[in-house]
Motif scaffolding. Structure first.
Motif, PDB file in Angstrom:
ATOM      1  N   ARG A   1      -9.586  -2.738   1.048  1.00 35.03           N
ATOM      2  CA  ARG A   1      -8.419  -3.068   0.236  1.00 35.03           C
ATOM      3  C   ARG A   1      -7.954  -1.923  -0.649  1.00 35.03           C
ATOM      4  NH1 ARG A   1     -12.171  -6.728  -2.256  1.00 35.03           N
ATOM      5  NH2 ARG A   1     -12.911  -5.944  -4.279  1.00 35.03           N
TER       6      ARG A   1
ATOM      7  N   SER B   1       2.777  -3.014   1.035  1.00 34.42           N
ATOM      8  CA  SER B   1       4.175  -2.968   0.642  1.00 34.42           C
ATOM      9  C   SER B   1       4.920  -1.785   1.249  1.00 34.42           C
ATOM     10  CB  SER B   1       4.304  -2.934  -0.877  1.00 34.42           C
ATOM     11  OG  SER B   1       3.646  -1.798  -1.423  1.00 34.42           O
TER      12      SER B   1
ATOM     13  N   THR C   1      -1.542  -2.315  -0.546  1.00 31.38           N
ATOM     14  CA  THR C   1      -1.063  -3.682  -0.655  1.00 31.38           C
ATOM     15  C   THR C   1      -0.253  -4.125   0.557  1.00 31.38           C
ATOM     16  OG1 THR C   1       0.981  -3.052  -1.777  1.00 31.38           O
ATOM     17  CG2 THR C   1      -0.966  -3.446  -3.142  1.00 31.38           C
TER      18      THR C   1
END
Length: 123
Positions: free
Chosen positions: A30, A56, A54
């Motif tokens: 992560r 994004s 993330t």
């Protein structure tokens, strides 16, 4: 350290689809930017796609834009590469990679690599 294992490769006809998976073990992925690269026989490793921590931010090689989608599920410690409208030129060994920091298209900036999964696209 994070260990990466790719899966999902195989033989598919041109125009078909495959979904590759990259599963992490050891350290969680992560906090890593992730990438997919590929290497055909006799050629250098080529950037395919990358995704931020993330998810994004995502970037793709021009050759796969509109056909491939990179995604990640940090809860499952897994990154995916959905490959649609496959072409014979997509035939290669596909590698998953992880790096600290921001996304990158440069393979040398990735410190962790899987062993690869073979994708063969027939005419």
């Amino acid at each position: 350290q994070v260990q990466l294992v790719e899966s999902g490769g195989g033989l598919v006809q041109a125009g078909g689809s495959l979904r590759l998976s990259c599963s992490g073990s050891g350290r969680t992925i992560r906090n890593y930017a992730m990438g997919w690269f590929r290497q055909a026989p006799g050629k250098e490793r080529e950037f395919v796609a990358t995704i931020s921590w993330t998810g994004s931010n995502r970037y793709y090689a021009d050759s796969v834009k509109g056909r491939f989608t990179i995604s990640r599920d940090n809860a499952k410690n897994t990154v995916y590469l959905q490959m649609n409208s496959l072409k014979p030129e997509d035939t290669a060994d596909y590698y998953c990679a992880a790096k600290t920091g921001l996304t990158s298209i440069i393979s040398a900036e990735y410190g962790h690599w899987g062993q690869g999964t073979q994708v063969t696209v027939s005419s």
